[in-house]
Design a protein around this motif. Sequence first.
Motif, PDB file in Angstrom:
ATOM      1  N   GLU A 376       0.831  -1.203   0.000  1.00 14.35           N
ATOM      2  CA  GLU A 376       0.000   0.000   0.000  1.00 14.35           C
ATOM      3  C   GLU A 376       0.871   1.261   0.000  1.00 14.35           C
ATOM      4  O   GLU A 376       0.624   2.199  -0.774  1.00 14.35           O
ATOM      5  CB  GLU A 376      -0.933   0.008   1.217  1.00 14.35           C
ATOM      6  N   ALA A 377       1.890   1.272   0.866  1.00  9.66           N
ATOM      7  CA  ALA A 377       2.777   2.436   0.910  1.00  9.66           C
ATOM      8  C   ALA A 377       3.583   2.548  -0.383  1.00  9.66           C
ATOM      9  O   ALA A 377       3.841   3.657  -0.866  1.00  9.66           O
ATOM     10  CB  ALA A 377       3.720   2.331   2.108  1.00  9.66           C
ATOM     11  N   THR A 378       3.961   1.418  -0.956  1.00 11.35           N
ATOM     12  CA  THR A 378       4.693   1.435  -2.229  1.00 11.35           C
ATOM     13  C   THR A 378       3.833   2.055  -3.320  1.00 11.35           C
ATOM     14  O   THR A 378       4.312   2.895  -4.106  1.00 11.35           O
ATOM     15  CB  THR A 378       5.105   0.008  -2.627  1.00 11.35           C
ATOM     16  N   GLU A 379       2.591   1.656  -3.370  1.00 12.46           N
ATOM     17  CA  GLU A 379       1.685   2.199  -4.388  1.00 12.46           C
ATOM     18  C   GLU A 379       1.483   3.699  -4.204  1.00 12.46           C
ATOM     19  O   GLU A 379       1.479   4.471  -5.171  1.00 12.46           O
ATOM     20  CB  GLU A 379       0.339   1.477  -4.319  1.00 12.46           C
ATOM     21  N   GLU A 380       1.354   4.131  -2.961  1.00 12.73           N
ATOM     22  CA  GLU A 380       1.123   5.540  -2.679  1.00 12.73           C
ATOM     23  C   GLU A 380       2.298   6.406  -3.136  1.00 12.73           C
ATOM     24  O   GLU A 380       2.109   7.485  -3.710  1.00 12.73           O
ATOM     25  CB  GLU A 380       0.886   5.734  -1.178  1.00 12.73           C
ATOM     26  N   VAL A 381       3.512   5.935  -2.912  1.00 11.54           N
ATOM     27  CA  VAL A 381       4.693   6.741  -3.237  1.00 11.54           C
ATOM     28  C   VAL A 381       5.083   6.638  -4.710  1.00 11.54           C
ATOM     29  O   VAL A 381       5.983   7.334  -5.165  1.00 11.54           O
ATOM     30  CB  VAL A 381       5.872   6.332  -2.317  1.00 11.54           C
ATOM     31  N   SER A 382       4.377   5.760  -5.451  1.00  9.57           N
ATOM     32  CA  SER A 382       4.708   5.526  -6.860  1.00  9.57           C
ATOM     33  C   SER A 382       3.606   6.009  -7.800  1.00  9.57           C
ATOM     34  O   SER A 382       3.491   5.533  -8.936  1.00  9.57           O
ATOM     35  CB  SER A 382       4.949   4.027  -7.091  1.00  9.57           C
ATOM     36  N   ARG A 383       2.824   6.963  -7.360  1.00  9.60           N
ATOM     37  CA  ARG A 383       1.717   7.457  -8.169  1.00  9.60           C
ATOM     38  C   ARG A 383       2.190   8.018  -9.508  1.00  9.60           C
ATOM     39  O   ARG A 383       3.259   8.626  -9.590  1.00  9.60           O
ATOM     40  CB  ARG A 383       0.942   8.551  -7.416  1.00  9.60           C
ATOM     41  N   PHE A 384       1.360   7.827 -10.520  1.00 10.05           N
ATOM     42  CA  PHE A 384       1.604   8.340 -11.868  1.00 10.05           C
ATOM     43  C   PHE A 384       2.883   7.771 -12.495  1.00 10.05           C
ATOM     44  O   PHE A 384       3.420   8.334 -13.450  1.00 10.05           O
ATOM     45  CB  PHE A 384       1.674   9.875 -11.879  1.00 10.05           C
ATOM     46  N   GLY A 385       3.383   6.654 -11.931  1.00  5.89           N
ATOM     47  CA  GLY A 385       4.562   6.021 -12.506  1.00  5.89           C
ATOM     48  C   GLY A 385       5.879   6.663 -12.131  1.00  5.89           C
ATOM     49  O   GLY A 385       6.913   6.353 -12.719  1.00  5.89           O
ATOM     50  N   TRP A 386       5.865   7.545 -11.126  1.00  2.00           N
ATOM     51  CA  TRP A 386       7.081   8.215 -10.657  1.00  2.00           C
ATOM     52  C   TRP A 386       7.240   7.970  -9.161  1.00  2.00           C
ATOM     53  O   TRP A 386       6.247   7.844  -8.430  1.00  2.00           O
ATOM     54  CB  TRP A 386       6.984   9.731 -10.882  1.00  2.00           C
ATOM     55  N   HIS A 387       8.488   7.963  -8.698  1.00  4.37           N
ATOM     56  CA  HIS A 387       8.725   7.934  -7.257  1.00  4.37           C
ATOM     57  C   HIS A 387       8.599   9.358  -6.715  1.00  4.37           C
ATOM     58  O   HIS A 387       9.254  10.287  -7.208  1.00  4.37           O
ATOM     59  CB  HIS A 387      10.117   7.395  -6.924  1.00  4.37           C
ATOM     60  N   HIS A 388       7.776   9.515  -5.695  1.00  6.22           N
ATOM     61  CA  HIS A 388       7.519  10.821  -5.097  1.00  6.22           C
ATOM     62  C   HIS A 388       8.410  11.012  -3.877  1.00  6.22           C
ATOM     63  O   HIS A 388       8.330  10.247  -2.908  1.00  6.22           O
ATOM     64  CB  HIS A 388       6.048  10.943  -4.710  1.00  6.22           C
ATOM     65  N   THR A 389       9.255  12.032  -3.912  1.00  9.55           N
ATOM     66  CA  THR A 389      10.243  12.230  -2.846  1.00  9.55           C
ATOM     67  C   THR A 389       9.657  12.894  -1.611  1.00  9.55           C
ATOM     68  O   THR A 389      10.237  12.796  -0.525  1.00  9.55           O
ATOM     69  CB  THR A 389      11.412  13.104  -3.333  1.00  9.55           C
ATOM     70  N   GLY A 390       8.522  13.598  -1.758  1.00  7.23           N
ATOM     71  CA  GLY A 390       7.977  14.344  -0.633  1.00  7.23           C
ATOM     72  C   GLY A 390       8.625  15.697  -0.449  1.00  7.23           C
ATOM     73  O   GLY A 390       8.239  16.458   0.443  1.00  7.23           O
ATOM     74  N   ASP A 391       9.596  16.041  -1.289  1.00  4.78           N
ATOM     75  CA  ASP A 391      10.247  17.348  -1.225  1.00  4.78           C
ATOM     76  C   ASP A 391       9.676  18.266  -2.300  1.00  4.78           C
ATOM     77  O   ASP A 391       9.463  17.851  -3.443  1.00  4.78           O
ATOM     78  CB  ASP A 391      11.754  17.212  -1.420  1.00  4.78           C
ATOM     79  N   ILE A 392       9.455  19.512  -1.939  1.00  2.00           N
ATOM     80  CA  ILE A 392       8.989  20.517  -2.882  1.00  2.00           C
ATOM     81  C   ILE A 392      10.209  21.211  -3.468  1.00  2.00           C
ATOM     82  O   ILE A 392      11.116  21.618  -2.746  1.00  2.00           O
ATOM     83  CB  ILE A 392       8.077  21.537  -2.186  1.00  2.00           C
ATOM     84  N   GLY A 393      10.231  21.322  -4.782  1.00  3.86           N
ATOM     85  CA  GLY A 393      11.379  21.921  -5.440  1.00  3.86           C
ATOM     86  C   GLY A 393      10.999  22.701  -6.666  1.00  3.86           C
ATOM     87  O   GLY A 393       9.823  22.790  -7.050  1.00  3.86           O
ATOM     88  N   VAL A 394      12.003  23.242  -7.292  1.00  3.63           N
ATOM     89  CA  VAL A 394      11.837  23.991  -8.534  1.00  3.63           C
ATOM     90  C   VAL A 394      13.087  23.770  -9.363  1.00  3.63           C
ATOM     91  O   VAL A 394      14.175  23.543  -8.818  1.00  3.63           O
ATOM     92  CB  VAL A 394      11.612  25.497  -8.235  1.00  3.63           C
ATOM     93  N   ARG A 395      12.942  23.782 -10.677  1.00  5.47           N
ATOM     94  CA  ARG A 395      14.128  23.724 -11.535  1.00  5.47           C
ATOM     95  C   ARG A 395      14.163  24.962 -12.407  1.00  5.47           C
ATOM     96  O   ARG A 395      13.119  25.553 -12.724  1.00  5.47           O
ATOM     97  CB  ARG A 395      14.126  22.468 -12.400  1.00  5.47           C
ATOM     98  N   ASP A 396      15.372  25.353 -12.773  1.00  4.18           N
ATOM     99  CA  ASP A 396      15.473  26.521 -13.653  1.00  4.18           C
ATOM    100  C   ASP A 396      15.548  26.071 -15.111  1.00  4.18           C
ATOM    101  O   ASP A 396      15.492  24.869 -15.411  1.00  4.18           O
ATOM    102  CB  ASP A 396      16.652  27.410 -13.253  1.00  4.18           C
ATOM    103  N   GLU A 397      15.682  27.013 -15.996  1.00  4.12           N
ATOM    104  CA  GLU A 397      15.652  26.698 -17.430  1.00  4.12           C
ATOM    105  C   GLU A 397      16.865  25.909 -17.892  1.00  4.12           C
ATOM    106  O   GLU A 397      16.875  25.355 -19.004  1.00  4.12           O
ATOM    107  CB  GLU A 397      15.520  27.991 -18.247  1.00  4.12           C
TER     108      GLU A 397
END
Length: 515
Positions: A376-397
């Motif tokens: 269940e926890a594996t499925e939750e953290v793997s939503r949309f086919g990506w691993h979700h880190t739980g960190d909020i970030g931004v990338r530049d150009e």
Amino acid sequence: MRMIDFFDRGVRIAGDRPCLVTDTETLTYREVDAQVRAIANMLIADGFAPGAHAAVLSGNSAIAFEAVLGILRADGVWAMANHRAGLSENAYLFDLLDIDTVFVSQEVADRVAPLRAQCPRIRRFIALDGEIEGCDYALSDLAMDTGPVPQRREGRDDELAFLANTGGTTGRSKGVMLSNGNWQALVSSLVASMPMKTAPVNCVAAPMTHAAGPLALASMALGGTVVVLPRFEPGAVLEAIERHRVTYMFLPPTAIYMLLDHPGAGNFDLSSLEYVSYAGAPMALERLKQAIRVLGPVMNASFGQTESPMCVTAMPPHEHLNADGELAHPGSCGRPNLLSIVEIMDDEGNILGPGERGEIVVRGPLVMQGYYKNPEATEEVSRFGWHHTGDIGVRDEHGWFYVVDRKKDMIISGGFNVYPAEVEDALLAHPDIAQCAVIGVPHDKWGEEVIAFVEMHAGSELDEAAVCTFMRERVGPVKTPKRISVVAALPRTNAGKISRAELRKPFWEGREAAI
């Protein structure tokens, strides 16, 4: 390839070169290989099954590294365990991860009896360094069989190689399954991001139970020398760099600050350093500039987590500074490594563009196989086919990533992950505490400091020293709150839940990063 195959490469290319160095001994690759084969043959003769799980409960030492390698040589699974954690935390972890065998050192000898009582599925306790009461036997008592060790598993990329653990927002640890393929990706990413001019000399001063341990094992694939210090002491680290001509080391920012503040830091020859990797917490920009001045242009930033270990992104030394000698990408944790795909995603699964804030998500062979016995926890953290880190970030150009906030409530103090719910559960076990909330607040040395707010039961008063003693026995010193404040009522959301966000606000206002 198995994890042990990488060590074998080191034996083949550097057999007579020092492998493990301590204050009292220097062991060559051939000598370590013989001891590792002896430990593996002992395990097999004792009934240790292929793929069985074993832990090493010890501080930094040469014999602890040999025990880890012995587990891997016997085709077992190494379960990383922190000897500084509380007894109840270790007991829960060993039960969760189905541990068969535990190697223990003298510094945790008092834990053998209670662990036996609380973890009946542990089949064997083995003393690493002399006799320990309650252990089935000690390595020093055995006639070591250094003969060939049979390979008992296929070594497929998807085979489980080692188990790490991470606390959850519910306060319960989860076992992170990392495979042979994950290990291959980790070593490959490290070598690609930090090419070494010569075989590395790696100083292990941070706990080998965290990032420093796997990074040391990875350096053995290059025939590197691992200088093992029992603990982090700034003077001893500086002396070791000069004495052993250390080229590489990993330290959390807190430890780097302590190195920089050592009064004799400028008196040591640190010219051998090629890389000093920092991760696990944000590094203050002024301190980063100071580190480059004192240690040299050797700083290597990275971002990762237990589930996608250590080097999802990287910013090597030559990319830290611009042509004017100023920080080229202040606050960045780097760009994606060779084997990682990294994006910013919103809550609906949409990939966001440059400058847009969202959750950092990862794909690639570094990402774990899942949480042990927790689909269940594996499925939750793997939503949309990506691993979700739980960190909020931004990338530049230009593809540089920046961690700006934390979606989860996890605290990083001195490079160690602290999960508020776990600390809160322990606080609520105290008979005088009715309700509590734990948060992380800014701290110049530790990055974040753990503090607690508590509501007391009617008629009770806070004895802060007694509560801290109570907590250290249950969760260890890192997770024990450094300050405890009594409040009449904790802030709550409209749904009636305690709001950690409201408690954090006054401490983080005016800061660019709210972590």
